[in-house]
Design an enzyme around this catalytic site. Structure first.
Site, PDB file in Angstrom:
ATOM      1  N   CYS B  86      22.524 -49.394 -20.261  1.00  0.00           N
ATOM      2  CA  CYS B  86      23.074 -49.402 -21.617  1.00  0.00           C
ATOM      3  C   CYS B  86      21.947 -49.482 -22.653  1.00  0.00           C
ATOM      4  CB  CYS B  86      24.078 -50.529 -21.759  1.00  0.00           C
ATOM      5  SG  CYS B  86      25.203 -50.289 -23.144  1.00  0.00           S
ATOM      6  N   HIS B 194      27.649 -50.193 -16.715  1.00  0.00           N
ATOM      7  CA  HIS B 194      27.065 -51.495 -16.362  1.00  0.00           C
ATOM      8  C   HIS B 194      27.312 -51.857 -14.897  1.00  0.00           C
ATOM      9  CE1 HIS B 194      26.044 -53.047 -20.419  1.00  0.00           C
ATOM     10  NE2 HIS B 194      26.960 -52.181 -20.802  1.00  0.00           N
ATOM     11  N   GLU B 196      25.952 -54.144 -13.261  1.00  0.00           N
ATOM     12  CA  GLU B 196      25.888 -55.605 -13.101  1.00  0.00           C
ATOM     13  C   GLU B 196      27.227 -56.267 -13.434  1.00  0.00           C
ATOM     14  OE1 GLU B 196      24.803 -53.982 -15.641  1.00  0.00           O
ATOM     15  OE2 GLU B 196      25.171 -55.134 -17.483  1.00  0.00           O
TER      16      GLU B 196
END
Lengths: 84, 227
Positions: B86, B194, B196
């Site tokens: 990002c 994302h 994560e």
């Protein structure tokens, strides 16, 4: 002292979604004569007197940080400001 | 394997990134402040999402001149894995470690939702734990994720197989549905989604975990098995 006015705009070849949205709004307001809207950034740099290679330095600033050469063009105007 | 999670003023996905690597993956991780000037002790560099320097001027524009970015460039040159997610991706673009630039989303809206991706290249150090062509679900959260590059760069990316992830239903207008690309050498990956935030079933998807597992797998193959 110098005042440098920097204008950063998206390249002609790059679609400008913000400008397109604003154009749509102007048309809804019946300003149908507006053919295109492009949105850019305006920056003012106040620069000390007596700088050598002012043009070269400003161009560098524009290329390295103030604009992104991949998608943006820039131009600038230099004004000499006399201290009051 | 020891990861650096770089923290800029305005990073807000650093804790998620740290959690993913440390708790879910089980690797070592450390937060590294943006003015740090030595990353030699790390094996992998993670640039998290967020709003570095408030996204002033342009996303990632100011972060590119942080002290730590000189070190990130060095790590990239040394062949260490560098992952930008990002805002981290935006910083990699501004730094020139990856080609192209980001524009506002076509819809002008900030979009935050799970997105289906296709693993276009499963033969990279970031994607080897996926199947080629696998469909995965990873959340996105960005207002400026509309990837752009010129025709020539796009052809090069395609020819060199450097598009790693593509959106199934392009949410932001990115050219050629691009969600993630890597550098020529294959050790720097930038992606808008994302991973994560998708590391356990509790989060709705653990499809992101394989990305981190791929990095560790590649590192082990190069460092542990050979020594």
């Amino acid at each position: 002292m110098y005042k440098v006015k920097v204008f950063v705009t998206l390249k002609e070849s790059v679609l400008d979604p913000q400008g397109t949205a604003v154009k749509g709004s102007l048309h809804r307001m019946e300003y149908n004569e507006v053919q295109d809207v492009r949105i850019g950034k305006y920056l003012e740099l106040t620069i000390e007197e007596g700088v050598e290679n002012l043009d070269k330095r400003v161009a560098e600033m524009c290329e390295k940080l103030l604009s992104n050469p991949v998608i943006e063009d820039y131009r600038y105007e230099v004004e000499e400001v006399v201290a009051q | 394997m020891r990861f650096a999670v770089i923290v800029f003023p305005g990073s807000n996905c650093d804790i998620d990134m740290f959690h993913a690597v440390k708790d879910e993956l089980g690797a070592e991780a450390e937060y590294v402040w943006h003015d740090e000037s030595n990353l030699d002790r790390f094996d992998g560099i993670l640039l998290p999402g967020g709003f570095s320097y408030g996204d002033y001027l342009r996303t990632g524009a100011i972060a590119q001149f942080s002290n730590v970015m000189d070190e990130v460039k060095k790590a990239a040159q040394a062949g260490k894995p560098v992952l930008g997610v990002c805002n981290g991706f935006q910083i990699l673009l501004e730094t020139g470690l990856l080609p192209g630039a980001m524009r506002r989303n076509e819809s002008l809206k900030f979009i935050c939702k799970p997105e289906k991706l296709q693993v276009v290249n499963a033969e990279t150090m970031f994607s080897s734990s996926y199947e080629q062509g696998e469909e995965i679900t990873i959340p996105i959260a960005h207002g400026e994720g509309n990837y752009y590059c010129d025709e020539e760069t796009l052809k090069q990316l395609e020819k060199e197989n450097r598009i790693v992830f593509r959106y199934k239903n392009n949410p932001n207008g990115s050219i050629s549905d691009i969600a993630g690309i890597m550098n020529e050498r294959g050790n720097v990956l930038g992606m808008m989604p994302h991973p994560e935030r998708a590391v356990s079933g509790l989060l709705g998807s653990d499809d992101g975990l394989k990305l981190f597992q791929s990095i560790v797998k590649s590192w082990r193959e190069n460092h542990v098995l050979s020594s």
